[in-house]
Design a protein around this motif. Structure first.
Motif, PDB file in Angstrom:
ATOM      1  N   LEU A   4     -23.910   4.342  12.855  1.00 43.97           N
ATOM      2  CA  LEU A   4     -22.828   3.403  12.561  1.00 43.97           C
ATOM      3  C   LEU A   4     -22.225   3.762  11.206  1.00 43.97           C
ATOM      4  O   LEU A   4     -22.933   4.173  10.292  1.00 43.97           O
ATOM      5  CB  LEU A   4     -23.357   1.960  12.528  1.00 43.97           C
ATOM      6  CG  LEU A   4     -23.852   1.358  13.854  1.00 43.97           C
ATOM      7  CD1 LEU A   4     -24.576   0.041  13.582  1.00 43.97           C
ATOM      8  CD2 LEU A   4     -22.711   1.147  14.830  1.00 43.97           C
ATOM      9  N   ARG A   5     -20.924   3.588  11.083  1.00 44.98           N
ATOM     10  CA  ARG A   5     -20.255   3.818   9.812  1.00 44.98           C
ATOM     11  C   ARG A   5     -19.331   2.639   9.538  1.00 44.98           C
ATOM     12  O   ARG A   5     -18.741   2.073  10.464  1.00 44.98           O
ATOM     13  CB  ARG A   5     -19.452   5.120   9.843  1.00 44.98           C
ATOM     14  CG  ARG A   5     -18.264   5.086  10.781  1.00 44.98           C
ATOM     15  CD  ARG A   5     -17.617   6.458  10.946  1.00 44.98           C
ATOM     16  NE  ARG A   5     -16.340   6.390  11.639  1.00 44.98           N
ATOM     17  CZ  ARG A   5     -16.187   6.267  12.963  1.00 44.98           C
ATOM     18  NH1 ARG A   5     -17.244   6.185  13.734  1.00 44.98           N
ATOM     19  NH2 ARG A   5     -14.982   6.227  13.511  1.00 44.98           N
ATOM     20  N   GLU A   6     -19.203   2.261   8.277  1.00 47.56           N
ATOM     21  CA  GLU A   6     -18.316   1.153   7.948  1.00 47.56           C
ATOM     22  C   GLU A   6     -16.872   1.640   8.000  1.00 47.56           C
ATOM     23  O   GLU A   6     -16.533   2.721   7.500  1.00 47.56           O
ATOM     24  CB  GLU A   6     -18.637   0.581   6.572  1.00 47.56           C
ATOM     25  CG  GLU A   6     -17.874  -0.700   6.281  1.00 47.56           C
ATOM     26  CD  GLU A   6     -18.449  -1.503   5.134  1.00 47.56           C
ATOM     27  OE1 GLU A   6     -17.927  -2.612   4.879  1.00 47.56           O
ATOM     28  OE2 GLU A   6     -19.418  -1.035   4.492  1.00 47.56           O
ATOM     29  N   VAL A   7     -16.012   0.817   8.615  1.00 44.35           N
ATOM     30  CA  VAL A   7     -14.601   1.164   8.810  1.00 44.35           C
ATOM     31  C   VAL A   7     -13.740  -0.011   8.361  1.00 44.35           C
ATOM     32  O   VAL A   7     -14.247  -1.067   7.949  1.00 44.35           O
ATOM     33  CB  VAL A   7     -14.315   1.519  10.286  1.00 44.35           C
ATOM     34  CG1 VAL A   7     -15.071   2.773  10.701  1.00 44.35           C
ATOM     35  CG2 VAL A   7     -14.694   0.352  11.208  1.00 44.35           C
ATOM     36  N   ALA A   8     -12.428   0.171   8.445  1.00 42.86           N
ATOM     37  CA  ALA A   8     -11.486  -0.854   7.996  1.00 42.86           C
ATOM     38  C   ALA A   8     -11.614  -2.122   8.831  1.00 42.86           C
ATOM     39  O   ALA A   8     -11.913  -2.085  10.030  1.00 42.86           O
ATOM     40  CB  ALA A   8     -10.055  -0.319   8.087  1.00 42.86           C
ATOM     41  N   THR A   9     -11.361  -3.260   8.189  1.00 36.53           N
ATOM     42  CA  THR A   9     -11.455  -4.542   8.885  1.00 36.53           C
ATOM     43  C   THR A   9     -10.363  -4.709   9.938  1.00 36.53           C
ATOM     44  O   THR A   9     -10.455  -5.611  10.786  1.00 36.53           O
ATOM     45  CB  THR A   9     -11.374  -5.709   7.887  1.00 36.53           C
ATOM     46  OG1 THR A   9     -10.151  -5.601   7.141  1.00 36.53           O
ATOM     47  CG2 THR A   9     -12.559  -5.695   6.944  1.00 36.53           C
ATOM     48  N   SER A  10      -9.347  -3.852   9.918  1.00 39.15           N
ATOM     49  CA  SER A  10      -8.297  -3.911  10.929  1.00 39.15           C
ATOM     50  C   SER A  10      -8.691  -3.207  12.230  1.00 39.15           C
ATOM     51  O   SER A  10      -7.941  -3.224  13.208  1.00 39.15           O
ATOM     52  CB  SER A  10      -7.013  -3.274  10.388  1.00 39.15           C
ATOM     53  OG  SER A  10      -7.250  -1.917  10.009  1.00 39.15           O
ATOM     54  N   THR A  11      -9.877  -2.589  12.245  1.00 36.64           N
ATOM     55  CA  THR A  11     -10.338  -1.868  13.434  1.00 36.64           C
ATOM     56  C   THR A  11     -10.418  -2.807  14.638  1.00 36.64           C
ATOM     57  O   THR A  11     -10.891  -3.948  14.527  1.00 36.64           O
ATOM     58  CB  THR A  11     -11.722  -1.247  13.171  1.00 36.64           C
ATOM     59  OG1 THR A  11     -11.619  -0.358  12.057  1.00 36.64           O
ATOM     60  CG2 THR A  11     -12.232  -0.495  14.387  1.00 36.64           C
TER      61      THR A  11
END
Length: 483
Positions: free
Chosen positions: A193-200
């Protein structure tokens, strides 16, 4: 955590033990013998040092065959798993009452073990064989790694609830056939898992995690679990904040909840981890007789392997020969590689929770009589679950009840039409143990399923009602202490 395909090993011979007071029956593929007296039994145990030894139920019963102070009982979350005979080093593993109704337990055990041997799985504990079977399905090594902090926050048990303690007429029990194995094979899992933008985009078909603030309207079935303490959860209305799977947050939003996304973790690598294993598992569930129950138990044990935390273990020892003075010893927690795979277990349990909610609970106007993870008990006149059928992952009617007397989730008794005897159910116990639990006058069973893995679920409530939640938690602790 790196998992390699299973390597061939030489299987051990197998013995099924039937304990009594200073008495032991030993069944092997060559003979069945019954021995009496401490010395004869001890000598026989020495000869079993190279065997995989099993007891059908109640591993602690082995401590009556010779002086109890010769034995150490291993437990996990208080439940016996195996017992070690100190003088001989023989370990006896529990089959968790899976052969309780078998007319020939040793035959059924060998049918199941021979099925497992066909995949290279050696006789061992149920949990060990479950992981071996999955490794046998792998064609190449698999590496699974994700930050355990958000994954552990997103790991919850199933929903358990009752309408109220009472006696009801004309009810039906429904459950999902092989709910957990089917959920595991339903879609790929995140290997990382990788952290991504909250707009994903929060795709309910992908195995990501999301931290969010959620407002749950009072007129909805509360869709999201919230952790109130170690091993205790609650489904709440009102304003919630936590970490859940993409599937659960998307489901909550689709049902009418307001969602504010705070953080998002997306799958970095994905893989279909369980489809081949699922085909292997189905062949085991089709074995003849009670052997299929062992295969079922092995397959249902796999998902929990990905959430092992290294704690919860214990030992019971006896200070006297006759089991009249026992004492528990807590085993220190140890580091386990499953620390990095909790997100897999979190995704599995969320798939079962959302299926149960959408297909069996949300369509109802009235509260089911009983809810337990992947099953419901309904009034005979209530709408039936959608997605009915005989295939894996579909809802099937398991029981029609003329009358049911419910005390708590997982604690009830019922009668079929035309029958006088009650059928007793209590937290996965065999019927005779369930009957004894039910009849114990000193056990004040409350609203809660006090024996549930990984979490006990207290009754749903408002997120602002800390007083009522505190009462529930105190009541739960009281019942656990009595039990």
């Amino acid at each position: 955590m790196k998992i390699s395909p299973l390597s061939p090993t030489k299987p051990k011979p197998v013995a099924l033990l039937i304990p009594g007071h200073r008495r032991l029956t030993i069944q092997t593929e060559w003979e069945t013998v019954t021995l009496e007296g401490t010395q004869k039994i001890t000598n026989a145990l020495y000869k079993l040092s190279d065997f995989a030894c099993y007891v059908g139920r109640g591993a602690e019963g082995m401590a009556s065959t010779t002086p109890a102070c010769d034995w150490v009982l291993s437990t996990w979350r208080g439940a016996p798993t195996s017992i070690l005979h100190i003088p001989t080093g023989v370990k006896v593993m529990s089959l968790r009452s899976s052969l309780e109704d078998s007319s020939d337990p040793f035959r059924d055990l060998m049918v199941a073990l021979n099925w497992l041997r066909g995949y290279g799985v050696r006789p061992a504990s149920v949990s060990s064989m479950s992981f071996q079977l999955w490794r046998a399905s792998l064609s190449r090594p698999v590496s699974i790694y994700a930050d355990p902090e958000p994954a552990r926050r997103a790991f919850f048990g199933g929903r358990q609830a009752i309408r109220k303690p009472a006696v009801y007429d004309n009810a039906e029990a429904w459950d999902i056939k092989a709910a957990y194995p089917t959920a595991m094979a339903r879609a790929p899992f995140a290997l990382s898992l990788r952290e991504v933008a909250t707009s994903t985009y929060i795709d309910p078909e992908r195995a990501g995690l999301v931290e969010a603030k959620v407002r749950v309207p009072i007129d909805l079935w509360p869709p999201l679990p919230v952790r109130l303490g170690p091993e205790v959860i609650q489904y709440q209305w009102g304003d919630l904040e936590g970490v859940w799977t993409w599937r659960e947050v998307a489901t909550a939003e689709a049902l009418g909840c307001d969602v504010e996304v705070l953080r998002v973790w997306a799958p970095g690598r994905e893989a279909d981890l369980f489809t081949t294993w699922f085909s292997m598992m189905k062949s085991g569930r089709e074995l003849p007789g009670e052997a299929s129950l062992i295969a079922k138990m092995v397959s249902n044990s796999l998902w929990g392997q990905f959430a092992m935390s290294g704690d919860g273990g214990g030992e019971v020892r006896w200070a006297t020969p006759d089991r009249d003075s026992d004492f528990a010893v807590e085993v220190p927690a140890r580091k386990v590689p499953q620390l990095w795979t909790v997100h897999v277990a979190a995704e599995v349990t969320s798939r079962v929770r959302t299926q149960t909610l959408i297909e069996a609970i949300a369509p109802l106007r009235d509260h089911p009589l009983h809810i337990d993870t992947d099953g419901v008990i309904l009034d005979a006149g209530s709408p039936r679950p959608i997605n009915q059928g005989d295939d894996y992952g579909q809802w099937r009617r398991k029981e029609s009840m003329d009358v049911i007397d419910i005390k708590a989730p997982q604690v009830y008794r019922y009668r079929r039409a035309g029958e006088r005897p009650w059928h007793y159910v209590a937290a996965g116990m065999p019927p005779d143990s369930a009957w004894r639990l039910w009849e114990r006058g000193d056990l004040k069973i409350n609203w809660s399923a006090f024996m549930a893995y990984p979490d006990v679920c207290i009754p749903s409530g408002d997120s602002d009602d800390a007083v009522l939640a505190g009462i529930y938690l105190a009541d739960l602790e009281r019942v656990r202490n009595v039990a």
